[in-house]
Structure formats: structure tokens, C-alpha cells
Design an enzyme around this catalytic site. Structure first.
Site, PDB file in Angstrom:
ATOM      1  N   LYS A 150       0.809  -1.233   0.000  1.00  0.00           N
ATOM      2  CA  LYS A 150       0.000   0.000   0.000  1.00  0.00           C
ATOM      3  C   LYS A 150       0.841   1.282   0.000  1.00  0.00           C
ATOM      4  CE  LYS A 150      -4.245  -1.583   2.241  1.00  0.00           C
ATOM      5  NZ  LYS A 150      -5.192  -1.305   3.329  1.00  0.00           N
ATOM      6  N   ARG A 163       0.682   1.509  20.553  1.00  0.00           N
ATOM      7  CA  ARG A 163       1.785   0.929  21.324  1.00  0.00           C
ATOM      8  C   ARG A 163       3.080   1.687  21.055  1.00  0.00           C
ATOM      9  NH1 ARG A 163       2.950  -5.177  19.706  1.00  0.00           N
ATOM     10  NH2 ARG A 163       3.381  -4.055  17.773  1.00  0.00           N
ATOM     11  N   ASN A 218      -4.970   2.176  -1.745  1.00  0.00           N
ATOM     12  CA  ASN A 218      -5.482   0.801  -1.844  1.00  0.00           C
ATOM     13  C   ASN A 218      -6.288   0.580  -3.120  1.00  0.00           C
ATOM     14  OD1 ASN A 218      -7.928   2.035  -1.328  1.00  0.00           O
ATOM     15  ND2 ASN A 218      -8.620   0.488   0.130  1.00  0.00           N
ATOM     16  N   GLY A 258      -4.745   2.052  17.593  1.00  0.00           N
ATOM     17  CA  GLY A 258      -3.932   1.686  16.433  1.00  0.00           C
ATOM     18  C   GLY A 258      -3.646   2.873  15.529  1.00  0.00           C
ATOM     19  N   ALA A 304      -4.295   1.196   8.652  1.00  0.00           N
ATOM     20  CA  ALA A 304      -5.751   1.368   8.751  1.00  0.00           C
ATOM     21  C   ALA A 304      -6.102   2.435   9.787  1.00  0.00           C
ATOM     22  CB  ALA A 304      -6.401   0.031   9.101  1.00  0.00           C
ATOM     23  N   GLY A 339      -1.459   2.229  12.731  1.00  0.00           N
ATOM     24  CA  GLY A 339      -0.840   1.619  11.550  1.00  0.00           C
ATOM     25  C   GLY A 339      -1.553   2.159  10.310  1.00  0.00           C
TER      26      GLY A 339
HETATM   27  N1  LIG Z   1     -12.167  -4.212   7.734  1.00  0.00           N
HETATM   28  C1  LIG Z   1     -11.376  -3.651   6.828  1.00  0.00           C
HETATM   29  O1  LIG Z   1     -11.831  -3.198   5.768  1.00  0.00           O
HETATM   30  C2  LIG Z   1      -9.920  -3.523   7.099  1.00  0.00           C
HETATM   31  C3  LIG Z   1      -9.135  -2.673   6.304  1.00  0.00           C
HETATM   32  C4  LIG Z   1      -7.758  -2.568   6.600  1.00  0.00           C
HETATM   33  C5  LIG Z   1      -7.213  -3.311   7.640  1.00  0.00           C
HETATM   34  N2  LIG Z   1      -8.033  -4.151   8.367  1.00  0.00           N
HETATM   35  C6  LIG Z   1      -7.484  -4.921   9.484  1.00  0.00           C
HETATM   36  O2  LIG Z   1      -6.957  -3.998  10.431  1.00  0.00           O
HETATM   37  C7  LIG Z   1      -5.858  -4.559  11.128  1.00  0.00           C
HETATM   38  C8  LIG Z   1      -4.666  -3.575  11.055  1.00  0.00           C
HETATM   39  O3  LIG Z   1      -4.274  -3.437   9.708  1.00  0.00           O
HETATM   40  P1  LIG Z   1      -3.145  -2.369   9.270  1.00  0.00           P
HETATM   41  O4  LIG Z   1      -3.106  -2.421   7.809  1.00  0.00           O
HETATM   42  O5  LIG Z   1      -3.363  -1.071   9.956  1.00  0.00           O
HETATM   43  O6  LIG Z   1      -1.828  -3.048   9.874  1.00  0.00           O
HETATM   44  P2  LIG Z   1      -0.458  -2.304  10.294  1.00  0.00           P
HETATM   45  O7  LIG Z   1      -0.211  -1.123   9.429  1.00  0.00           O
HETATM   46  O8  LIG Z   1       0.554  -3.388  10.370  1.00  0.00           O
HETATM   47  O9  LIG Z   1      -0.740  -1.748  11.781  1.00  0.00           O
HETATM   48  C9  LIG Z   1      -0.916  -2.650  12.854  1.00  0.00           C
HETATM   49  C10 LIG Z   1      -1.404  -1.890  14.077  1.00  0.00           C
HETATM   50  O10 LIG Z   1      -1.668  -2.850  15.119  1.00  0.00           O
HETATM   51  C11 LIG Z   1      -0.875  -2.517  16.271  1.00  0.00           C
HETATM   52  N3  LIG Z   1      -0.514  -3.739  16.975  1.00  0.00           N
HETATM   53  C12 LIG Z   1      -0.086  -4.909  16.437  1.00  0.00           C
HETATM   54  N4  LIG Z   1       0.133  -5.816  17.412  1.00  0.00           N
HETATM   55  C13 LIG Z   1      -0.153  -5.186  18.589  1.00  0.00           C
HETATM   56  C14 LIG Z   1      -0.132  -5.606  19.956  1.00  0.00           C
HETATM   57  N5  LIG Z   1       0.231  -6.846  20.303  1.00  0.00           N
HETATM   58  N6  LIG Z   1      -0.490  -4.711  20.901  1.00  0.00           N
HETATM   59  C15 LIG Z   1      -0.874  -3.455  20.556  1.00  0.00           C
HETATM   60  N7  LIG Z   1      -0.926  -3.005  19.293  1.00  0.00           N
HETATM   61  C16 LIG Z   1      -0.569  -3.866  18.314  1.00  0.00           C
HETATM   62  C17 LIG Z   1       0.324  -1.775  15.713  1.00  0.00           C
HETATM   63  O11 LIG Z   1       0.915  -1.025  16.745  1.00  0.00           O
HETATM   64  P3  LIG Z   1       2.489  -0.559  16.650  1.00  0.00           P
HETATM   65  O12 LIG Z   1       2.487   0.639  15.749  1.00  0.00           O
HETATM   66  O13 LIG Z   1       2.844  -0.246  18.052  1.00  0.00           O
HETATM   67  O14 LIG Z   1       3.244  -1.732  16.077  1.00  0.00           O
HETATM   68  C18 LIG Z   1      -0.360  -0.910  14.632  1.00  0.00           C
HETATM   69  O15 LIG Z   1      -1.032   0.177  15.226  1.00  0.00           O
HETATM   70  C19 LIG Z   1      -5.599  -5.917  10.451  1.00  0.00           C
HETATM   71  O16 LIG Z   1      -6.234  -6.901  11.221  1.00  0.00           O
HETATM   72  C20 LIG Z   1      -6.310  -5.796   9.106  1.00  0.00           C
HETATM   73  O17 LIG Z   1      -6.754  -7.028   8.589  1.00  0.00           O
HETATM   74  C21 LIG Z   1      -9.365  -4.249   8.122  1.00  0.00           C
END
Ligand SMILES: NC(=O)c1ccc[n+]([C@@H]2O[C@H](COP(=O)([O-])OP(=O)(O)OC[C@H]3O[C@@H](n4cnc5c(N)ncnc54)[C@H](OP(=O)(O)O)[C@@H]3O)[C@@H](O)[C@H]2O)c1
Length: 289
Positions: free
Chosen positions: A71, A155, A92, A131, A135, A133
Site C-alpha cells: 500500500k 503501542r 489501496n 492503532g 488502517a 498503523g
Molecule cells: N475491515 C477492513 O476493511 C480492514 C481494512 C484494513 C485493515 N483491516 C485490518 O486492520 C488490522 C490492522 O491493519 P493495518 O493495515 O493497519 O496493519 P499495520 O499497518 O501493520 O498496523 C498494525 C497496528 O496494530 C498494532 N498492533 C499490532 N500488534 C499489537 C499488539 N500486540 N499490541 C498493541 N498493538 C498492536 C500496531 O501497533 P504498533 O504501531 O505499536 O506496532 C499498529 O497500530 C488488520 O487486522 C487488518 O486485517 C481491516
């Protein structure tokens, strides 16, 4: 479905990609509206991203969704990006307009729609977003100027501090942020009415985990979890037990897909058809296996 030399090709690129629900969502919508489109999934390894985007041009692929891990990097290979993509530094959705590749981000649009269509009045909402990240950033940018109050907990404090700086540049509005911990969740949930989980916690093999201690949840809260594997996360089942309103990750997934569909086809997306097809796919295949 009749495929001919005129059929427009769309798809999703990512790695891994075999569990994607996007072909189900998009093909259901194309078929329902009798559009001469087809949607496929393409596994693209990080080292091959640039070649894949060149391939999109040379094969005249009409539209692509872009998922992890591409992305951010994909925007280097596009001709134009909209202001949301510029702020988020990630895209995306790509539309191929006569050989020019245009980049969009529909995650934030999807989250806002999921909230609004489930009866959440954003203008009166005090929101705790977990979060920062990809999303989490997209959601923060799309709700920051719509809600009464926004606090983002993450975090990694550096990441959320950067998000706050970027948000302030765009909205000239104070957004609060803190390190994510049970203490910061407890303190901020007291005066909030909407909790959004945009972390990975609770997803896939970690489905028994929740990012929030159940004791901190309350009945007058709306809880949206954007994790969609499983559909009912531990956080959502804990929230249901205390009587809170819940919104699962399928809602955002469908609405972000619908926004991409509308960019590619110029037609209004058939939301219920997309949702039903996806639920059927999930119930046939179990937890996305
Ligand atoms: N429903 C939808 O349409 C949709 C769309 C996009 C994403 N999602 C879902 O959203 C989730 C996040 O996606 P993303 O793309 O944002 O991923 P990403 O960029 O990798 O970000 C991950 C996030 O989760 C946090 N995290 C991971 N493990 C953790 C833990 N053990 N304790 C606390 N915080 C933790 C990270 O914190 P740090 O920064 O501290 O590492 C970061 O804020 C995934 O499950 C994805 O499948 C859903």
C-alpha cells in the site's frame, strides 16, 4: 458470466493473497449489475511490485486493489494520487484511465460509511481509536474533522505522534494521543462513546486475544472492530456481553470495496449483494481457510 475480448479486468495485488475476499465481493457486484467486468487475485512479491504495475499498464488492466505489503510503496509507480493518498502515504485502489494510473484510498471512506450506516452520529461522538498503523491512520484522517473528540492510542508512541502532527497540518484541530495501555484505555474510555479497534490484536491465530480488558467495556459504548477474521472477535463478544452496540470488520471491508467498485465502474455499488456473497463465502469456507 460471459468473458470476451471486451471484458474489463480488475483485481487485487498483495502477498499473501490466497485468503482475500475481494474477488467474491467485486464479482458479486459485477454479476448483479450485468457489467462486463471480472475481478481476480494476483500474488505479487515485494521485489516485483514495479513490474506488476508496469504490467497493469501494458495489459490494460482497468482497476486494482492494493493490499499488504504494497500500500505504501505502490504510490511511487502511479501517475496521480489524490490528497488523501498524499496525507496517508498509501493507496489501496488504482484506476487505469486511458493509460494514466490514478491512486486512491478507500479505507477511511469505508470506515465512515460502516459507522454511519450502523446509526453512529459522528458529530456527537467522542472516539477512542486503537492503532496508528495503515488502517488506523486512514480512519483517523477520515473521522478527525467529523467527530467531537478523537484520541488515538498506539503501542509505538513515535508512530502516533507523527500521526498527530500530520493530522494537525491538515485539520488545524487538536487530536490527543497516548501510548496504548490498559490504563490509557481505561482513562479515555470513561468519557467516550465510540471505541474503534484498528490494531491486529484478535486476528486469525490470535482470535482468543482482545486489546481491551473486558472490565473496561460499558453498555453505553459502540464498539467497532475492523478485524474481520474472525467476524466476531473477542473484543466484540465481550462488548456484546456488557450490552454495548457492536459493528464488525465486514462492514468496513464491504464499504471500502464498494467505494473502489464505484471508482472503477461509475455505478452505485449493490451493498447488500456484496455483503450476502461475502457472508456465504465465509460460511462455506469457515474462518477464511
Ligand atoms: N475491515 C477492513 O476493511 C480492514 C481494512 C484494513 C485493515 N483491516 C485490518 O486492520 C488490522 C490492522 O491493519 P493495518 O493495515 O493497519 O496493519 P499495520 O499497518 O501493520 O498496523 C498494525 C497496528 O496494530 C498494532 N498492533 C499490532 N500488534 C499489537 C499488539 N500486540 N499490541 C498493541 N498493538 C498492536 C500496531 O501497533 P504498533 O504501531 O505499536 O506496532 C499498529 O497500530 C488488520 O487486522 C487488518 O486485517 C481491516
Amino acid at each position: 458470466m460471459d468473458i470476451s475480448g471486451k471484458t474489463k479486468i480488475c483485481g487485487v495485488i498483495g502477498n499473501p493473497i490466497q485468503h482475500t475476499l475481494s474477488p467474491t465481493i467485486q464479482n458479486a457486484a459485477f454479476n448483479h449489475l450485468n457489467l462486463d467486468f471480472i475481478f481476480l487475485a494476483f500474488k505479487v512479491r515485494p521485489a516485483e511490485l514495479e513490474m506488476a504495475i508496469q504490467g497493469m499498464r501494458s495489459l490494460d488492466i482497468h482497476g486494482l486493489n492494493v493490499t499488504m505489503p504494497h500500500k505504501n510503496k505502490v504510490i511511487n509507480y502511479l501517475d496521480e494520487i489524490d490528497s488523501t493518498v498524499e496525507s496517508l502515504n498509501s493507496a489501496n485502489t488504482i484506476v487505469n484511465k486511458k493509460g494514466r494510473l490514478l491512486g486512491f484510498s478507500t479505507d477511511g471512506i469505508g470506515a465512515v460509511k460502516a459507522l454511519q450506516e450502523n446509526g453512529v452520529d459522528l458529530s456527537s461522538s467522542k472516539v477512542v481509536l486503537l492503532g496508528a498503523g495503515g488502517a488506523g491512520r486512514a480512519i483517523a484522517f477520515s473521522i478527525a474533522d467529523k467527530v467531537k473528540d478523537l484520541i488515538v492510542l498506539n503501542r509505538d508512541i513515535k508512530k502516533v505522534k507523527n500521526l498527530e502532527l500530520d493530522l494537525k497540518l491538515k485539520f488545524d484541530k487538536n487530536i490527543h494521543y497516548e501510548t496504548l495501555s490498559q490504563d490509557s484505555i481505561q482513562k479515555n474510555l470513561r468519557s467516550s462513546d465510540l471505541l474503534i479497534n484498528a490494531t491486529n490484536v484478535g486476528m486469525g491465530p490470535n482470535s482468543k486475544l482482545s486489546i481491551v480488558d473486558p472490565k473496561l467495556l460499558k453498555s453505553d459504548l459502540t464498539v467497532m472492530d475492523i478485524v474481520y477474521n474472525p467476524l466476531e472477535t473477542k473484543l466484540l463478544s465481550d462488548a456484546k456481553i456488557v450490552g454495548a452496540k457492536t459493528i464488525n470488520g465486514l462492514e468496513m471491508l464491504i464499504y471500502q470495496g464498494a467505494a473502489s467498485f464505484e471508482l472503477w465502474t461509475g455505478r452505485k455499488a449493490p451493498i447488500e449483494i456484496m455483503k450476502l456473497a461475502t457472508l456465504k463465502q465465509i460460511s462455506n469456507k469457515g474462518a477464511f481457510n
